[in-house]
Design an enzyme around this catalytic site. Structure first.
Site, PDB file in Angstrom:
ATOM      1  N   ILE A   1       0.847  -1.196   0.000  1.00  0.00           N
ATOM      2  CA  ILE A   1       0.000   0.000   0.000  1.00  0.00           C
ATOM      3  C   ILE A   1       0.885   1.249   0.000  1.00  0.00           C
ATOM      4  O   ILE A   1       0.576   2.236  -0.675  1.00  0.00           O
ATOM      5  CB  ILE A   1      -0.954  -0.022   1.211  1.00  0.00           C
TER       6      ILE A   1
ATOM      7  N   ASP B   1      14.504   0.203  10.901  1.00  0.00           N
ATOM      8  CA  ASP B   1      13.678  -0.704  11.696  1.00  0.00           C
ATOM      9  C   ASP B   1      13.001   0.184  12.737  1.00  0.00           C
ATOM     10  O   ASP B   1      13.692   0.779  13.572  1.00  0.00           O
ATOM     11  CB  ASP B   1      14.572  -1.768  12.356  1.00  0.00           C
ATOM     12  N   VAL B   2      11.687   0.282  12.676  1.00  0.00           N
ATOM     13  CA  VAL B   2      10.982   1.264  13.527  1.00  0.00           C
ATOM     14  C   VAL B   2      11.025   0.912  15.017  1.00  0.00           C
ATOM     15  O   VAL B   2      10.601   1.711  15.851  1.00  0.00           O
ATOM     16  CB  VAL B   2       9.515   1.498  13.087  1.00  0.00           C
TER      17      VAL B   2
ATOM     18  N   ALA C   1       2.512  -8.286  13.703  1.00  0.00           N
ATOM     19  CA  ALA C   1       2.271  -9.067  14.920  1.00  0.00           C
ATOM     20  C   ALA C   1       2.807 -10.463  14.645  1.00  0.00           C
ATOM     21  O   ALA C   1       2.753 -10.936  13.500  1.00  0.00           O
ATOM     22  CB  ALA C   1       0.782  -9.123  15.242  1.00  0.00           C
TER      23      ALA C   1
ATOM     24  N   TYR D   1      -8.026 -11.230  13.583  1.00  0.00           N
ATOM     25  CA  TYR D   1      -7.197 -10.014  13.524  1.00  0.00           C
ATOM     26  C   TYR D   1      -6.602  -9.735  14.916  1.00  0.00           C
ATOM     27  O   TYR D   1      -5.520  -9.171  15.038  1.00  0.00           O
ATOM     28  CB  TYR D   1      -7.999  -8.822  12.990  1.00  0.00           C
TER      29      TYR D   1
ATOM     30  N   LYS E   1      -4.224  -1.442  16.258  1.00  0.00           N
ATOM     31  CA  LYS E   1      -4.794  -0.413  15.358  1.00  0.00           C
ATOM     32  C   LYS E   1      -5.653   0.570  16.140  1.00  0.00           C
ATOM     33  O   LYS E   1      -5.691   1.761  15.806  1.00  0.00           O
ATOM     34  CB  LYS E   1      -5.609  -1.063  14.227  1.00  0.00           C
TER      35      LYS E   1
ATOM     36  N   THR F   1      -1.815  -7.888  -0.344  1.00  0.00           N
ATOM     37  CA  THR F   1      -0.396  -7.526  -0.231  1.00  0.00           C
ATOM     38  C   THR F   1       0.346  -8.653   0.474  1.00  0.00           C
ATOM     39  O   THR F   1      -0.260  -9.627   0.909  1.00  0.00           O
ATOM     40  CB  THR F   1      -0.233  -6.251   0.624  1.00  0.00           C
TER      41      THR F   1
HETATM   42  P1  NAD Z   1       3.225  -4.834   3.324  1.00  0.00           P
HETATM   43  O1  NAD Z   1       3.714  -6.131   3.853  1.00  0.00           O
HETATM   44  O2  NAD Z   1       3.505  -4.500   1.924  1.00  0.00           O
HETATM   45  O3  NAD Z   1       3.694  -3.636   4.265  1.00  0.00           O
HETATM   46  C1  NAD Z   1       3.980  -3.784   5.640  1.00  0.00           C
HETATM   47  C2  NAD Z   1       5.297  -3.092   5.874  1.00  0.00           C
HETATM   48  O4  NAD Z   1       5.629  -3.073   7.266  1.00  0.00           O
HETATM   49  C3  NAD Z   1       6.473  -3.777   5.156  1.00  0.00           C
HETATM   50  O5  NAD Z   1       7.076  -2.876   4.281  1.00  0.00           O
HETATM   51  C4  NAD Z   1       7.413  -4.155   6.283  1.00  0.00           C
HETATM   52  O6  NAD Z   1       8.762  -4.051   5.916  1.00  0.00           O
HETATM   53  C5  NAD Z   1       7.028  -3.095   7.313  1.00  0.00           C
HETATM   54  N1  NAD Z   1       7.514  -3.420   8.660  1.00  0.00           N
HETATM   55  C6  NAD Z   1       7.178  -4.454   9.470  1.00  0.00           C
HETATM   56  N2  NAD Z   1       7.917  -4.443  10.593  1.00  0.00           N
HETATM   57  C7  NAD Z   1       8.749  -3.367  10.509  1.00  0.00           C
HETATM   58  C8  NAD Z   1       9.772  -2.817  11.332  1.00  0.00           C
HETATM   59  N3  NAD Z   1      10.096  -3.370  12.509  1.00  0.00           N
HETATM   60  N4  NAD Z   1      10.409  -1.690  10.911  1.00  0.00           N
HETATM   61  C9  NAD Z   1      10.095  -1.122   9.733  1.00  0.00           C
HETATM   62  N5  NAD Z   1       9.145  -1.593   8.894  1.00  0.00           N
HETATM   63  C10 NAD Z   1       8.481  -2.698   9.273  1.00  0.00           C
HETATM   64  O7  NAD Z   1       1.637  -4.879   3.584  1.00  0.00           O
HETATM   65  P2  NAD Z   1       0.510  -3.741   3.442  1.00  0.00           P
HETATM   66  O8  NAD Z   1      -0.772  -4.493   3.382  1.00  0.00           O
HETATM   67  O9  NAD Z   1       0.855  -2.781   2.384  1.00  0.00           O
HETATM   68  O10 NAD Z   1       0.550  -3.043   4.881  1.00  0.00           O
HETATM   69  C11 NAD Z   1       0.788  -1.659   5.042  1.00  0.00           C
HETATM   70  C12 NAD Z   1      -0.138  -1.069   6.094  1.00  0.00           C
HETATM   71  O11 NAD Z   1      -1.481  -1.127   5.642  1.00  0.00           O
HETATM   72  C13 NAD Z   1      -0.101  -1.777   7.442  1.00  0.00           C
HETATM   73  O12 NAD Z   1      -0.189  -0.812   8.477  1.00  0.00           O
HETATM   74  C14 NAD Z   1      -1.362  -2.594   7.413  1.00  0.00           C
HETATM   75  O13 NAD Z   1      -1.846  -2.877   8.708  1.00  0.00           O
HETATM   76  C15 NAD Z   1      -2.272  -1.641   6.678  1.00  0.00           C
HETATM   77  N6  NAD Z   1      -3.492  -2.221   6.102  1.00  0.00           N
HETATM   78  C16 NAD Z   1      -3.416  -3.270   5.247  1.00  0.00           C
HETATM   79  C17 NAD Z   1      -4.591  -3.801   4.703  1.00  0.00           C
HETATM   80  C18 NAD Z   1      -4.543  -4.985   3.780  1.00  0.00           C
HETATM   81  O14 NAD Z   1      -5.584  -5.631   3.614  1.00  0.00           O
HETATM   82  N7  NAD Z   1      -3.435  -5.276   3.132  1.00  0.00           N
HETATM   83  C19 NAD Z   1      -5.823  -3.230   5.028  1.00  0.00           C
HETATM   84  C20 NAD Z   1      -5.854  -2.142   5.912  1.00  0.00           C
HETATM   85  C21 NAD Z   1      -4.687  -1.635   6.435  1.00  0.00           C
HETATM   86  O1  0WE Z   2      -3.035  -5.149   9.007  1.00  0.00           O
HETATM   87  C1  0WE Z   2      -3.176  -6.152   8.342  1.00  0.00           C
HETATM   88  C2  0WE Z   2      -2.162  -7.279   8.416  1.00  0.00           C
HETATM   89  C3  0WE Z   2      -0.934  -6.922   9.197  1.00  0.00           C
HETATM   90  C4  0WE Z   2      -0.056  -8.093   9.551  1.00  0.00           C
HETATM   91  C5  0WE Z   2       0.120  -9.197   8.737  1.00  0.00           C
HETATM   92  C6  0WE Z   2       0.967 -10.221   9.125  1.00  0.00           C
HETATM   93  C7  0WE Z   2       1.159 -11.474   8.325  1.00  0.00           C
HETATM   94  C8  0WE Z   2       2.495 -12.123   8.592  1.00  0.00           C
HETATM   95  C9  0WE Z   2       0.604  -8.032  10.746  1.00  0.00           C
HETATM   96  N1  0WE Z   2       1.437  -9.015  11.154  1.00  0.00           N
HETATM   97  C10 0WE Z   2       1.631 -10.091  10.368  1.00  0.00           C
HETATM   98  N2  0WE Z   2       2.490 -11.053  10.810  1.00  0.00           N
HETATM   99  C11 0WE Z   2       2.907 -12.075  10.025  1.00  0.00           C
HETATM  100  O2  0WE Z   2       3.659 -12.954  10.484  1.00  0.00           O
HETATM  101  N3  0WE Z   2      -4.301  -6.272   7.553  1.00  0.00           N
HETATM  102  C12 0WE Z   2      -5.331  -5.266   7.660  1.00  0.00           C
HETATM  103  C13 0WE Z   2      -4.553  -7.422   6.670  1.00  0.00           C
HETATM  104  C14 0WE Z   2      -5.324  -8.444   7.438  1.00  0.00           C
HETATM  105  O3  0WE Z   2      -4.697  -9.296   8.268  1.00  0.00           O
HETATM  106  C15 0WE Z   2      -5.685 -10.073   8.875  1.00  0.00           C
HETATM  107  C16 0WE Z   2      -6.937  -9.684   8.404  1.00  0.00           C
HETATM  108  C17 0WE Z   2      -6.708  -8.632   7.471  1.00  0.00           C
HETATM  109  C18 0WE Z   2      -7.744  -7.873   6.707  1.00  0.00           C
HETATM  110  C19 0WE Z   2      -5.555 -11.074   9.812  1.00  0.00           C
HETATM  111  C20 0WE Z   2      -6.706 -11.732  10.262  1.00  0.00           C
HETATM  112  C21 0WE Z   2      -7.939 -11.353   9.805  1.00  0.00           C
HETATM  113  C22 0WE Z   2      -8.076 -10.336   8.864  1.00  0.00           C
END
Ligand code: NAD
Ligand code: 0WE
Length: 256
Positions: free
Chosen positions: A20, A65-66, A96, A156, A163, A194
């Site tokens: 994203i 690394d945050v 997580a 979740y 969140k 993603t």
């Molecule tokens: P993504 O895996 O492409 O992005 C997640 C990012 O978090 C990665 O770039 C990873 O390197 C970074 N990250 C994790 N641990 C880190 C650390 N210790 N230091 C620095 N960076 C770290 O997946 P995404 O779906 O694009 O997720 C981006 C955001 O969007 C997240 O906050 C996620 O919760 C949120 N989000 C995702 C969805 C979905 O369905 N994919 C929906 C709503 C919100």
């Molecule tokens: O924020 C997220 C996912 C974030 C995420 C994803 C992973 C997968 C790999 C955080 N931590 C991890 N750890 C890992 O080891 N989303 C909004 C996408 C998502 O994740 C879900 C969802 C949705 C939507 C998990 C359970 C149920 C729904």
């Protein structure tokens, strides 16, 4: 129309082209912003180098690394040295431990709870504190959230609680930074396929569920998150701060 011409931004959370963060970064760049990128670690360096490189060879690219204060300090020192100022920040970072997203929430360990909150919520506070002194002309910070912050989404689990902390942090940061004309908002996105979503069992059923039950009867496109990110970064949103904006095909309004 160059909504973000002359703006300098920093993007946290690009892992690959499906991220994203990448969709929003592309939209910000198209709107005229100059961007810096960070990557989580060596594992992702090449990916992000290749993507960020599409904006030119001298695009600022830094490891971060945050969970590491020293990394965060270095990032904003480097941004200060290169640009002297900053207008935009994207937080698109969450994690997580996998087992915490599988069983019951009641079984969340102290360590999984800590990690999820450190990476997914506290990091916004730390990044905001690092960025604010550079946002001398005002600014816009955008973080990514999900519906599981306000309602129970099975599995979740601790991410939903993190969140909720992210969204509440957005409001407190908006209050603190408002006098400096720095706005802080969340985009709450519907499910997007993603890397972070891929590992989730039942994720494709979730996409189908949104198609069936959202008012718009479809899923969200990454470029629509980009467009909303550009709006929130632009002067059109100059009076919007502390908000959670749902970009979810309307799913969040439904009661049944
Ligand atoms: P993504 O895996 O492409 O992005 C997640 C990012 O978090 C990665 O770039 C990873 O390197 C970074 N990250 C994790 N641990 C880190 C650390 N210790 N230091 C620095 N960076 C770290 O997946 P995404 O779906 O694009 O997720 C981006 C955001 O969007 C997240 O906050 C996620 O919760 C949120 N989000 C995702 C969805 C979905 O369905 N994919 C929906 C709503 C919100
Ligand atoms: O924020 C997220 C996912 C974030 C995420 C994803 C992973 C997968 C790999 C955080 N931590 C991890 N750890 C890992 O080891 N989303 C909004 C996408 C998502 O994740 C879900 C969802 C949705 C939507 C998990 C359970 C149920 C729904």
């Amino acid at each position: 129309m160059s909504l973000l011409a002359g703006k300098i931004g920093i993007v946290f959370g690009v892992a690959n082209k499906r991220s994203i963060a990448w969709a929003i970064a592309q939209a910000w760049a198209k709107a005229g912003a100059t961007l810096a990128f960070t990557y989580q670690g060596e594992r992702l360096k090449e990916n992000v180098e290749e993507l960020a490189g599409t904006f030119g060879p001298d695009t600022l690219l830094m490891p971060c690394d945050v969970t590491k204060d020293a990394d965060i300090d270095k990032v904003f020192a480097d941004v200060g040295a290169k640009f002297g100022k900053l207008h935009l920040l994207l937080h698109s970072v969450a994690f997580a431990p996998k087992d915490a997203l599988e069983g019951q929430f009641v079984n969340t360990s102290r360590e999984a709870f800590r990690i999820a909150h450190d990476i997914s919520a506290y990091s916004l506070v730390a990044l905001a504190r690092g960025a604010a002194p550079l946002m001398t002309e005002g600014g816009s910070m955008v973080a990514m959230s999900y519906y599981g912050a306000e309602k129970v989404v099975p599995h979740y689990n601790v991410m939903g609680v993190a969140k909720a902390a992210l969204e509440a942090s957005t409001r407190y940061l908006a209050y603190d930074l408002g006098p400096k004309k720095i706005r802080v908002n969340c985009i709450s996105a519907g499910p997007v396929n993603t890397l972070a979503a891929r590992g989730i069992s039942g994720f494709s059923e979730m996409l189908k569920h949104y198609e069936a039950h959202s008012p718009l009867k479809r899923n969200v496109l990454p470029e629509e998150l980009g467009a909303t990110g550009t709006f929130l970064a632009s002067d059109g949103a100059a009076a919007i701060t502390g908000q959670v904006l749902y970009v979810d095909s309307g799913y969040q309004i439904m009661g049944m």
